[in-house]
Write a protein that holds these residues in place. Structure first.
Motif: not given
Length: 82
Positions: A33-59
């Motif tokens: 399933t492909v999810v779109c996260v709409r974010a305004t926090d600039a840290m999401a550009l760092v945090d979401l890819p890192h989360f995906c790597t740790q959790a086994g999802h594809d950013y």
């Protein structure tokens, strides 16, 4: 940018809330399933890819629409321990 199945609105939320909301939604979804996260926090550009790597999802990448950044994530396999 590719299409998505589900959109999560995290506009106006600060770190770590976009990651926590994405994590909570992804747990219940089917693999692929492909999810779109709409974010305004600039840290999401760092945090979401890192989360995906740790959790086994594809950013899949991000795209900016004004003040909002769209982050695409493809749900990976759920480990048996979850």
């Amino acid at each position: 940018m590719a299409a998505w199945d589900i959109e999560i609105d995290c506009e106006g939320l600060l770190c770590p809330l976009p990651v926590l909301r994405a994590r909570k939604r992804l747990i219940a979804l089917a693999t692929g399933t492909v999810v779109c996260v709409r974010a305004t926090d600039a840290m999401a550009l760092v945090d979401l890819p890192h989360f995906c790597t740790q959790a086994g999802h594809d950013y899949l990448g991000s795209e900016t629409e004004g003040a909002v950044t769209l982050h695409l994530i493809r749900k990976g396999e759920t480990p048996p321990s979850q």
